[in-house]
Design a protein around this motif. Structure first.
Motif, PDB file in Angstrom:
ATOM      1  N   LEU A 220       0.840  -1.208   0.000  1.00  0.00           N
ATOM      2  CA  LEU A 220       0.000   0.000   0.000  1.00  0.00           C
ATOM      3  C   LEU A 220       0.874   1.258   0.000  1.00  0.00           C
ATOM      4  CD1 LEU A 220      -2.725   1.493   0.392  1.00  0.00           C
ATOM      5  CD2 LEU A 220      -2.498   1.040   2.846  1.00  0.00           C
ATOM      6  N   SER A 221       2.056   1.154   0.626  1.00  0.00           N
ATOM      7  CA  SER A 221       2.939   2.329   0.700  1.00  0.00           C
ATOM      8  C   SER A 221       3.285   2.859  -0.689  1.00  0.00           C
ATOM      9  CB  SER A 221       4.215   1.993   1.477  1.00  0.00           C
ATOM     10  OG  SER A 221       4.932   0.979   0.816  1.00  0.00           O
ATOM     11  N   ALA A 222       3.249   1.994  -1.711  1.00  0.00           N
ATOM     12  CA  ALA A 222       3.612   2.450  -3.065  1.00  0.00           C
ATOM     13  C   ALA A 222       2.662   3.550  -3.535  1.00  0.00           C
ATOM     14  CB  ALA A 222       3.599   1.287  -4.044  1.00  0.00           C
ATOM     15  N   ILE A 223       1.366   3.420  -3.227  1.00  0.00           N
ATOM     16  CA  ILE A 223       0.479   4.497  -3.676  1.00  0.00           C
ATOM     17  C   ILE A 223       0.458   5.651  -2.669  1.00  0.00           C
ATOM     18  CG2 ILE A 223      -0.926   3.019  -5.170  1.00  0.00           C
ATOM     19  CD1 ILE A 223      -3.194   3.293  -3.360  1.00  0.00           C
TER      20      ILE A 223
ATOM     21  N   LEU B 167      -6.758   2.429   9.150  1.00  0.00           N
ATOM     22  CA  LEU B 167      -5.473   2.038   9.752  1.00  0.00           C
ATOM     23  C   LEU B 167      -4.768   3.300  10.207  1.00  0.00           C
ATOM     24  CD1 LEU B 167      -4.076  -0.403   7.004  1.00  0.00           C
ATOM     25  CD2 LEU B 167      -5.061  -1.076   9.213  1.00  0.00           C
ATOM     26  N   ARG B 168      -3.883   3.156  11.170  1.00  0.00           N
ATOM     27  CA  ARG B 168      -2.975   4.250  11.466  1.00  0.00           C
ATOM     28  C   ARG B 168      -2.004   4.350  10.287  1.00  0.00           C
ATOM     29  NH1 ARG B 168      -0.572   2.942  17.201  1.00  0.00           N
ATOM     30  NH2 ARG B 168       1.165   2.382  15.841  1.00  0.00           N
ATOM     31  N   LEU B 169      -1.476   5.541  10.024  1.00  0.00           N
ATOM     32  CA  LEU B 169      -0.613   5.699   8.849  1.00  0.00           C
ATOM     33  C   LEU B 169       0.608   4.781   8.912  1.00  0.00           C
ATOM     34  CD1 LEU B 169       0.022   7.081   6.175  1.00  0.00           C
ATOM     35  CD2 LEU B 169       0.965   9.022   7.439  1.00  0.00           C
ATOM     36  N   ASP B 170       1.188   4.614  10.120  1.00  0.00           N
ATOM     37  CA  ASP B 170       2.370   3.732  10.183  1.00  0.00           C
ATOM     38  C   ASP B 170       1.991   2.267   9.938  1.00  0.00           C
ATOM     39  OD1 ASP B 170       1.057   3.557  12.638  1.00  0.00           O
ATOM     40  OD2 ASP B 170       2.893   3.550  13.842  1.00  0.00           O
ATOM     41  N   GLU B 171       0.782   1.865  10.319  1.00  0.00           N
ATOM     42  CA  GLU B 171       0.328   0.502  10.006  1.00  0.00           C
ATOM     43  C   GLU B 171       0.138   0.361   8.491  1.00  0.00           C
ATOM     44  OE1 GLU B 171      -2.416  -0.717  13.845  1.00  0.00           O
ATOM     45  OE2 GLU B 171      -3.359   0.560  12.346  1.00  0.00           O
TER      46      GLU B 171
ATOM     47  N   ASN C 175       3.394  -0.091   6.803  1.00  0.00           N
ATOM     48  CA  ASN C 175       4.208  -1.266   7.122  1.00  0.00           C
ATOM     49  C   ASN C 175       4.323  -2.149   5.872  1.00  0.00           C
ATOM     50  OD1 ASN C 175       4.420  -4.290   8.107  1.00  0.00           O
ATOM     51  ND2 ASN C 175       5.289  -2.981   9.692  1.00  0.00           N
ATOM     52  N   PRO C 176       5.507  -2.688   5.606  1.00  0.00           N
ATOM     53  CA  PRO C 176       5.687  -3.476   4.373  1.00  0.00           C
ATOM     54  C   PRO C 176       4.761  -4.683   4.251  1.00  0.00           C
ATOM     55  CG  PRO C 176       7.813  -3.078   5.452  1.00  0.00           C
ATOM     56  CD  PRO C 176       6.763  -2.516   6.358  1.00  0.00           C
ATOM     57  N   LEU C 177       4.211  -5.175   5.366  1.00  0.00           N
ATOM     58  CA  LEU C 177       3.291  -6.321   5.276  1.00  0.00           C
ATOM     59  C   LEU C 177       1.941  -5.932   4.678  1.00  0.00           C
ATOM     60  CD1 LEU C 177       3.585  -8.150   8.745  1.00  0.00           C
ATOM     61  CD2 LEU C 177       4.245  -9.085   6.522  1.00  0.00           C
ATOM     62  N   THR C 178       1.580  -4.663   4.766  1.00  0.00           N
ATOM     63  CA  THR C 178       0.244  -4.225   4.329  1.00  0.00           C
ATOM     64  C   THR C 178       0.216  -4.097   2.808  1.00  0.00           C
ATOM     65  OG1 THR C 178       0.024  -2.982   6.373  1.00  0.00           O
ATOM     66  CG2 THR C 178      -1.506  -2.430   4.596  1.00  0.00           C
ATOM     67  N   ILE C 179      -0.655  -4.878   2.183  1.00  0.00           N
ATOM     68  CA  ILE C 179      -0.705  -4.830   0.713  1.00  0.00           C
ATOM     69  C   ILE C 179      -2.114  -4.546   0.201  1.00  0.00           C
ATOM     70  CG2 ILE C 179       1.277  -6.358   0.332  1.00  0.00           C
ATOM     71  CD1 ILE C 179      -0.774  -8.632  -0.277  1.00  0.00           C
ATOM     72  N   LEU C 180      -2.147  -4.058  -1.029  1.00  0.00           N
ATOM     73  CA  LEU C 180      -3.385  -4.072  -1.806  1.00  0.00           C
ATOM     74  C   LEU C 180      -3.273  -5.295  -2.700  1.00  0.00           C
ATOM     75  CD1 LEU C 180      -3.859  -0.302  -2.689  1.00  0.00           C
ATOM     76  CD2 LEU C 180      -5.240  -1.679  -1.122  1.00  0.00           C
ATOM     77  N   ALA C 181      -4.209  -6.215  -2.563  1.00  0.00           N
ATOM     78  CA  ALA C 181      -4.160  -7.451  -3.355  1.00  0.00           C
ATOM     79  C   ALA C 181      -5.039  -7.304  -4.586  1.00  0.00           C
ATOM     80  CB  ALA C 181      -4.608  -8.634  -2.515  1.00  0.00           C
ATOM     81  N   VAL C 182      -4.531  -7.813  -5.703  1.00  0.00           N
ATOM     82  CA  VAL C 182      -5.318  -7.822  -6.948  1.00  0.00           C
ATOM     83  C   VAL C 182      -5.516  -9.246  -7.454  1.00  0.00           C
ATOM     84  CG1 VAL C 182      -4.721  -5.480  -7.664  1.00  0.00           C
ATOM     85  CG2 VAL C 182      -3.209  -7.367  -8.293  1.00  0.00           C
TER      86      VAL C 182
ATOM     87  N   ALA D 257       5.176  -5.822  16.077  1.00  0.00           N
ATOM     88  CA  ALA D 257       4.956  -5.561  17.510  1.00  0.00           C
ATOM     89  C   ALA D 257       5.458  -4.170  17.898  1.00  0.00           C
ATOM     90  CB  ALA D 257       5.622  -6.643  18.353  1.00  0.00           C
ATOM     91  N   SER D 258       6.536  -3.728  17.268  1.00  0.00           N
ATOM     92  CA  SER D 258       7.117  -2.418  17.627  1.00  0.00           C
ATOM     93  C   SER D 258       6.154  -1.256  17.339  1.00  0.00           C
ATOM     94  CB  SER D 258       8.438  -2.198  16.890  1.00  0.00           C
ATOM     95  OG  SER D 258       8.203  -2.235  15.502  1.00  0.00           O
ATOM     96  N   LEU D 259       5.192  -1.474  16.447  1.00  0.00           N
ATOM     97  CA  LEU D 259       4.219  -0.406  16.153  1.00  0.00           C
ATOM     98  C   LEU D 259       3.384  -0.068  17.388  1.00  0.00           C
ATOM     99  CD1 LEU D 259       2.738  -1.674  12.740  1.00  0.00           C
ATOM    100  CD2 LEU D 259       4.283   0.261  13.052  1.00  0.00           C
ATOM    101  N   TYR D 260       3.331  -1.015  18.339  1.00  0.00           N
ATOM    102  CA  TYR D 260       2.433  -0.846  19.484  1.00  0.00           C
ATOM    103  C   TYR D 260       3.189  -0.755  20.803  1.00  0.00           C
ATOM    104  CZ  TYR D 260      -0.273  -2.395  15.566  1.00  0.00           C
ATOM    105  OH  TYR D 260      -0.792  -2.493  14.303  1.00  0.00           O
ATOM    106  N   ALA D 261       4.474  -0.439  20.703  1.00  0.00           N
ATOM    107  CA  ALA D 261       5.298  -0.359  21.914  1.00  0.00           C
ATOM    108  C   ALA D 261       4.662   0.621  22.896  1.00  0.00           C
ATOM    109  CB  ALA D 261       6.708   0.096  21.542  1.00  0.00           C
ATOM    110  N   GLY D 262       4.518   0.212  24.148  1.00  0.00           N
ATOM    111  CA  GLY D 262       3.980   1.095  25.183  1.00  0.00           C
ATOM    112  C   GLY D 262       2.471   1.201  25.192  1.00  0.00           C
TER     113      GLY D 262
END
Ligand code: MTE
Length: 314
Positions: free
Chosen positions: A143-146, A188-192, A195-202, A302-307
């Motif tokens: 998703l980060s690509a767009i 989603l939060r912008l950092d989520e 995240n490289p795991l988040t994709i748009l699937a076609v 996990a680091s996205l949710y530290a604290g």
């Protein structure tokens, strides 16, 4: 609150593979016998290749038959078989996604352009809030690509997503009983979102997405419960405040904004400690797996949710 929430079927009652596959053979037989089905939703699936990626799961893939016939897409009905049976009249082309809000360069992406993004094969574990799971070979792009192309402004903290509204093609949006308010929305939060795991699937299983799986383009966020992965997206907006999400709006006690897969936080009505892997085992087979924190993707997210208190932010 609607009459049905995603988990209206307790995990213990999920139809085992042998039963629902025999139901499918009934459907096939009925079709052969000349019954008029709305369609299989497969009409537009055509071969599609992504380049190999390191995003793989060393677990047995869920059979394509199960991936494409057992899922939720309330725009086509509230039962697991409804999407595959009722999505045949849906037209995934032409299509575009409008990306707007707090961005330097708002843009409407046409489907041709989206299909030419750098497509990758990504096999992800997927876990539904209802207690079932699958391993699915997706084809998509980060998703980060767009997001990079539209240049989010500093004030943009969240990303909101919207599904198409087409009652003429989506029977679940028509008629007296409307299980949810439309459009289906997610966030989603912008950092989520970045995240490289988040994709748009076609695509999935080497083909363009079948209608029932969110054609022509849907979100896939593998460390969150399945309902965050919104389908048939027409709009993405960058916003400052936490956006509305369909299931939280419907029942905030049961569905939170974050919805990270978390075996340590029970759903108010059942445990989330284990899951049933669809397509494995039989009626009495041992097909329950332990559910993993962040669905097994803790190292990456996990680091996205530290604290953060993940019991309060469920
Ligand atoms: N997106 C839309 N637009 N409408 C829906 O009803 N259901 C969600 C999610 N995306 C849904 C949606 C839920 S509850 C799940 S579990 C996943 O899609 C399941 O679909 P999949 O198995 O194709 O990923």
């Amino acid at each position: 609150m609607p009459a049905y929430c995603p988990p209206h079927i307790p995990a213990s009652e999920i139809t085992p593979k042998n039963l629902y596959l025999s139901r499918r053979s009934f459907v096939g037989g009925a079709a052969a016998a000349g019954f008029a089905f709305a369609g299989t939703g497969q009409a537009f699936a055509s071969p599609l290749a992504g380049k190999p990626s390191d995003y793989k799961v060393d677990e047995k893939l869920t059979p394509k038959e199960a991936v494409t016939t057992y899922n939720n897409f309330y725009e086509f009905g509230v039962n697991k078989e409804d999407p595959s049976q009722n999505a045949g009249s849906f037209k995934p082309t032409p299509w575009s996604i409008k990306v707007d809000g707090l961005v330097g360069k708002p843009k409407e992406f046409g489907l041709d352009e989206l299909m030419k993004m750098s497509l990758e094969d990504r096999t992800y574990r997927m876990r539904c809030v209802e207690g079932w799971s699958m391993v699915i070979p997706w084809i998509g792009f980060p998703l980060s690509a767009i997001l990079d192309q539209v240049e989010p402004q500093g004030s943009a903290k969240y990303v909101s997503f919207e599904t198409v509204v087409r009652p003429e093609e989506m029977p679940g949006q028509k008629g007296f009983f409307q299980p949810l308010p439309w459009p289906y929305v997610e966030g989603l939060r912008l950092d989520e979102a970045r995240n490289p795991l988040t994709i748009l699937a076609v695509g999935l299983y080497g083909e363009t997405l079948p209608n029932q799986n969110g054609a022509p383009i849907r979100l896939v966020v593998p460390w969150k419960y399945g309902f965050k992965s919104i389908k048939s997206i027409v709009k993405i907006s960058l916003v400052e405040k936490q956006p509305q999400t369909t299931w939280k709006n419907s029942n905030a006690r049961e569905y939170g904004f974050y919805s990270n897969v978390n075996p340590a936080v029970d759903h108010p009505r059942w445990s989330q400690a284990t899951e049933q892997r669809i397509g494995e085992g039989g009626l009495f087979g041992s097909n329950r797996h332990p559910t993993l924190p962040f669905n097994g993707y803790a190292d990456q997210v996990a680091s996205l949710y530290a604290g953060m208190d993940l019991k309060a932010n469920y």
